[in-house]
Enzyme design. Structure first.
Site, PDB file in Angstrom:
ATOM      1  N   SER A   7     -11.810   8.628  -1.836  1.00  0.00           N
ATOM      2  CA  SER A   7     -11.255   8.047  -3.061  1.00  0.00           C
ATOM      3  C   SER A   7     -10.005   8.816  -3.492  1.00  0.00           C
ATOM      4  O   SER A   7      -8.989   8.780  -2.805  1.00  0.00           O
ATOM      5  CB  SER A   7     -12.334   8.016  -4.149  1.00  0.00           C
TER       6      SER A   7
ATOM      7  N   ARG B  94      -3.075   7.781 -12.320  1.00  0.00           N
ATOM      8  CA  ARG B  94      -4.248   7.025 -11.851  1.00  0.00           C
ATOM      9  C   ARG B  94      -5.444   7.294 -12.747  1.00  0.00           C
ATOM     10  O   ARG B  94      -6.147   6.368 -13.173  1.00  0.00           O
ATOM     11  CB  ARG B  94      -4.556   7.440 -10.412  1.00  0.00           C
TER      12      ARG B  94
END
Length: 312
Positions: free
Chosen positions: A97, A122
């Site tokens: 991830s 993010r």
């Protein structure tokens, strides 16, 4: 010579004090934290070294913290002949991830400072998407993928719930709206799952609920300079090794709403003959996940001074 893969951890690996011993002993690590503080515009190093835990665990802080810790480990390794040899014999990089950004930077696809700024953004966009709709994740252990998919289908009547992280054989994280995830946990347990554990996360990562974050992050990624990496990077979205800069960017954008196919990626590396896996950054979660896939491979986790001493 071993066939070596570099692995980089994802969110959840953070802990108060992370990187402090590295910065105290190694000038290279101190320099990394100083450069990160400058690039991000706040003292990430202070939060890493001293906490508080509530601050470090914020999605927009923990993500750059983990990446910067990995960056510090890489720079310390590069400073010695033995460490450089270890990095130099790697044939591929992969990250879970968030860790895919670390893998891309380590492979030379983008600058570490740019990666830190991207994961800060993010994290912020993901947190705001989580705040917009109550959501969560849960770890399901002990069911094969097809059986779990079938078991949780009825829970979709209560809202969005998807299989989000395929971490290891028989270990999957589900993600979605709270009521749907709770129902899916009960259904999985009834279908024979050994363990159904709610995860302490801000919301439904790697699910359609991250679409608002994906749209915003896409613009940031497109504006960031990527180059052809020296190593292939195993992507989360398709468990395929990529080198094309445009595709590397596309993978990062898709990753926010797509499942993480970590187990499939690791199996491909094992099948390709990789027999040394080196985890760079906080914790040893990835080495633990590999036990089922690469039981006979060398698994090394490098995150603290004591871990690094034998390989420097």
């Amino acid at each position: 010579m071993p066939k070596t893969a570099l692995l980089f951890p994802g969110q959840g690996a953070q802990y108060v004090g992370m990187g402090k011993d590295l910065a105290e002993k190694h000038a290279q690590a101190r320099a990394v934290f100083a450069r990160a503080d400058e690039a991000l515009g706040f003292s990430l190093s202070k939060v890493c070294f001293e906490g508080p835990k509530e601050e470090l665990d914020r999605t927009d802080v923990s993500q750059p913290a983990i990446l910067v810790h990995s960056w510090a480990v890489v720079e310390v390794l590069k400073s010695t002949e033995k460490g450089s040899t270890l990095l130099g014999r790697a044939g591929v990089a992969a990250g879970l991830s968030l860790g895919e950004y670390s893998a891309l930077a380590a492979a030379g696809a983008m600058a570490w400072e740019d990666a830190a700024r991207l994961v800060r953004a993010r994290g912020r966009y993901m947190q705001e998407a989580c705040d917009a709709k109550p959501s969560t994740m849960a770890s399901i252990v002990g069911l094969d993928d097809d059986k779990l998919a079938e078991a949780i289908k009825p829970a979709q009547a209560k809202g969005i719930v998807v299989m989000a992280n395929f971490n290891a054989p028989g270990q999957v994280a589900i993600s979605g709206e709270k009521a749907a995830v709770e129902e899916a946990m009960a259904l999985a347990k009834a279908a024979g799952a050994k363990l159904c554990v709610p995860l302490s996360v801000a919301g439904a990562f790697h699910s359609p609920l991250m679409e608002p974050a994906r749209e915003r992050l896409a613009r940031e990624i497109e504006a960031t300079r990527f180059t052809g990496p020296r190593l292939g990077v195993m992507a989360n979205v398709d468990a395929v090794e990529h080198r094309d800069p445009a595709r590397l960017k596309q993978n990062l954008v898709q990753q926010l709403t797509a499942p993480v196919r970590w187990a499939a990626g690791m199996q491909k590396l094992v099948d390709a003959g990789y027999d040394e896996f080196v985890e760079l950054g906080p914790g040893n979660v990835l080495a633990g996940l590999l036990k089922r896939t690469a039981r006979n491979a060398s698994r090394l986790s490098l995150g603290k001074v004591e871990d690094l001493a034998p390989v420097l």
